[in-house]
Design a protein around this motif. Structure first.
Motif: not given
Ligand SMILES: Cc1cc2nc3c(=O)[nH]c(=O)nc-3n(C[C@H](O)[C@H](O)[C@H](O)COP(=O)(O)O)c2cc1C
Length: 181
Positions: A23-27, A113-117, A120-127
């Motif tokens: 479960p830890g690796l899954k995300a 980013y990973l916690a959001a997913q 069950g949410y979508g997430s995206r990093l932006y610079t």
């Protein structure tokens, strides 16, 4: 009897494929950068958990040199990321530090980013929007004095069912990237 055998086969052949997923690796392994956000809110308790993942990130000498500014105001969010979808939240990670602190901020961003997913949410990093934000929007966003934004994480709802295989772009093979001595 046939039904029983069928259930046994499912247990031995199908279940192990899932049970081996740590479960830890899954995300960490199954993430993808969301492209198609759908409208909808993020609950306050989920947002708190997502931010807690940032707060808990590791940093050099445990200096925790970051600040997390949560942009929920949709008009302001749209000025930062133009294709914002209703309910999206931008978490801007800023620091008053330099290169080492930038690295810390990047790690906190990855946690968020990973916690959001994982929730069950979508997430995206932006610079991409960061230079414009630092030049024009520091005051509107309300960054702490002396801080500059380093990276932001967009969090929002996505259609259920998207997964890393169907949604993420290809990765290089591990044997191209990893070497042992
Ligand atoms: C440091 C960093 C900066 C990024 N900046 C942007 C950006 O400005 N705009 C954007 O659309 N995606 C941005 N991304 C998302 C990447 O394009 C995405 O993570 C990458 O293409 C892999 O996507 P995938 O996991 O869905 O395959 C950024 C990602 C990282 C790690």
């Amino acid at each position: 009897m046939k039904k029983f055998l069928g259930i046994c086969m499912m247990f031995f052949f199908v279940f192990p494929a899932f049970s081996q997923e740590n479960p830890g690796l899954k995300a960490i392994v199954n993430h993808y950068a969301a492209r198609n956000f759908t409208a909808g809110d993020i609950s306050r308790s989920d947002l708190d958990q997502i931010l807690q993942a940032g707060v808990r990130a590791p940093s050099a000498s445990n200096r925790q040199p970051w600040h997390f500014t949560v942009v929920r105001n949709q008009a302001l969010a749209k000025r930062i990321v133009s294709n914002i979808v209703e309910g999206n939240v931008l978490i801007v990670i800023s620091t008053a530090g330099g290169q080492r602190e930038f690295l810390d901020c990047a790690l906190a961003a990855e946690n968020i980013y990973l916690a959001a997913q994982a929730l069950g949410y979508g997430s995206r990093l932006y610079t991409g929007p960061i230079d414009a934000l630092n030049q024009n929007l520091k005051g509107d966003v309300g960054l702490p004095s002396g801080h500059s934004a380093v990276i932001l994480v967009r969090v929002g709802r996505v259609q259920a069912g998207a997964d890393a295989v169907s949604a993420a772009s290809a990765r290089k093979a591990a044997n191209e990237l990893v070497s042992y001595k």
